[in-house]
Scaffold this motif. Structure first.
Motif, short mmCIF file in Angstrom:
data_model
loop_
_atom_site.label_atom_id
_atom_site.label_comp_id
_atom_site.label_asym_id
_atom_site.label_seq_id
_atom_site.Cartn_x
_atom_site.Cartn_y
_atom_site.Cartn_z
N THR A 1 0.83 -1.20 0.00
CA THR A 1 0.00 0.00 0.00
C THR A 1 0.87 1.26 0.00
N GLY A 2 0.25 2.39 -0.34
CA GLY A 2 0.96 3.66 -0.27
C GLY A 2 1.37 3.99 1.15
N TYR A 3 0.52 3.64 2.12
CA TYR A 3 0.80 3.87 3.54
C TYR A 3 2.03 3.06 3.97
N SER B 1 -2.75 -2.38 7.07
CA SER B 1 -1.80 -1.37 6.63
C SER B 1 -0.85 -1.82 5.54
N ILE B 2 -0.64 -3.12 5.40
CA ILE B 2 0.23 -3.59 4.32
C ILE B 2 -0.55 -4.14 3.14
N GLY B 3 -1.87 -4.14 3.24
CA GLY B 3 -2.70 -4.51 2.10
C GLY B 3 -3.08 -5.96 1.99
N GLY B 4 -3.33 -6.60 3.07
CA GLY B 4 -3.78 -7.98 2.93
C GLY B 4 -3.25 -8.86 4.03
N PRO B 5 -2.97 -10.06 3.71
CA PRO B 5 -2.97 -10.62 2.37
C PRO B 5 -4.38 -10.99 1.89
N ASN B 6 -4.53 -11.02 0.57
CA ASN B 6 -5.81 -11.44 0.02
C ASN B 6 -5.84 -12.97 -0.09
N HIS B 7 -6.84 -13.51 -0.78
CA HIS B 7 -7.01 -14.96 -0.85
C HIS B 7 -5.86 -15.67 -1.58
N LEU B 8 -5.07 -14.91 -2.35
CA LEU B 8 -3.93 -15.50 -3.05
C LEU B 8 -2.61 -15.24 -2.32
N GLY B 9 -2.70 -14.55 -1.18
CA GLY B 9 -1.49 -14.23 -0.44
C GLY B 9 -0.81 -12.95 -0.92
N ASN B 10 -1.45 -12.21 -1.83
CA ASN B 10 -0.89 -10.96 -2.34
C ASN B 10 -1.18 -9.80 -1.40
N SER C 1 -5.73 -0.40 -1.24
CA SER C 1 -7.16 -0.23 -1.07
C SER C 1 -7.45 1.21 -0.65
N PRO C 2 -8.69 1.66 -0.85
CA PRO C 2 -9.05 3.03 -0.48
C PRO C 2 -8.91 3.30 1.02
N LEU C 3 -9.22 2.31 1.85
CA LEU C 3 -9.17 2.48 3.30
C LEU C 3 -8.26 1.40 3.89
N LEU C 4 -7.53 1.79 4.93
CA LEU C 4 -6.67 0.83 5.62
C LEU C 4 -7.02 0.82 7.10
N GLU D 1 -3.13 -11.70 11.35
CA GLU D 1 -2.37 -11.33 10.17
C GLU D 1 -1.15 -12.23 10.08
N VAL D 2 -1.05 -12.95 8.97
CA VAL D 2 0.02 -13.93 8.84
C VAL D 2 1.14 -13.48 7.91
N ALA D 3 0.97 -12.34 7.25
CA ALA D 3 1.95 -11.93 6.25
C ALA D 3 3.20 -11.30 6.84
N GLY D 4 3.12 -10.83 8.09
CA GLY D 4 4.24 -10.08 8.63
C GLY D 4 4.37 -8.76 7.89
N HIS D 5 5.54 -8.23 7.87
CA HIS D 5 5.81 -7.01 7.09
C HIS D 5 6.84 -7.37 6.03
N PRO D 6 6.41 -8.06 4.96
CA PRO D 6 7.35 -8.62 3.99
C PRO D 6 8.17 -7.59 3.22
N PHE D 7 7.72 -6.33 3.20
CA PHE D 7 8.44 -5.30 2.46
C PHE D 7 9.20 -4.37 3.38
#
Length: 180
Positions: free
Chosen positions: A19-21, A60-69, A73-76, A95-101
């Motif tokens: 995300t931009g945030y 805040s990091i945008g997901g992850p969505n159903h594909l793990g991406n 989004s307009p709102l966080l 939240e299982v993605a951690g902060h991958p970036f």
């Protein structure tokens, strides 16, 4: 050819990754908002009857969505930034993605810095980061009304004002729009 008795809805205009945030680059957030709006408007001009904002609110990091991406989004949801937040971590247990970036850049900025970049402090105080994409989607939903039709045209930068660039019956209003 779109049949008149079929309803066609666009449902995927998001942009990935993250995300931009989270990324912290205001220019990227605005560019993504413009691309999102362009995608929605192109779908409508191509015959869609409407659109569904599939990813209206994400973390805040945008997901992850159903594909793990991770997607924008307009709102966080950023509940740890709310004024009354006590003991809320910047990442929830589910939240299982951690902060991958890497670090989430928006979290390292003050509410005033984020507000200066276009993230409304009014909503940030409630735990919601309103991104630039929200305003584009809001503009489309407010002003592209049911029954609207795309009007194709070319604006070439003529210097005489709107009267040179629009065609309308005498005494009637016209609304135009575009992305520069």
């Amino acid at each position: 050819e779109v049949k008149k008795d079929h309803v066609l809805l666009g449902s995927e205009a998001c942009h990935c990754p993250t995300t931009g945030y989270a990324g912290g680059d205001l220019n990227i957030a605005w560019a993504r908002a413009e691309r999102n709006a362009h995608t929605i408007l192109a779908d409508l001009a191509g015959g869609s009857n409407g659109f569904i904002e599939w990813n209206l609110i994400l973390d805040s990091i945008g997901g992850p969505n159903h594909l793990g991406n991770m997607c924008d989004s307009p709102l966080l949801a950023v509940p740890h930034r709310a004024l009354d937040a006590v003991g809320i971590p910047d990442q929830m247990d589910f939240e299982v993605a951690g902060h991958p970036f890497g670090d989430v850049h928006g979290d390292s900025k003050t509410r005033e810095e984020l507000h200066a970049e276009g993230v409304s402090s009014k909503f940030l105080d409630l735990g919601i980061a309103v991104q630039q994409m929200f305003y584009y989607v809001g503009h489309i939903t407010r002003y592209v009304r049911p029954g609207s039709r795309a009007v194709y045209g070319l604006v070439d930068g003529g210097g005489g004002g709107p009267g040179e660039r629009t065609f309308r019956p005498a005494g009637q209003d016209v609304a135009g729009g575009g992305i520069n």
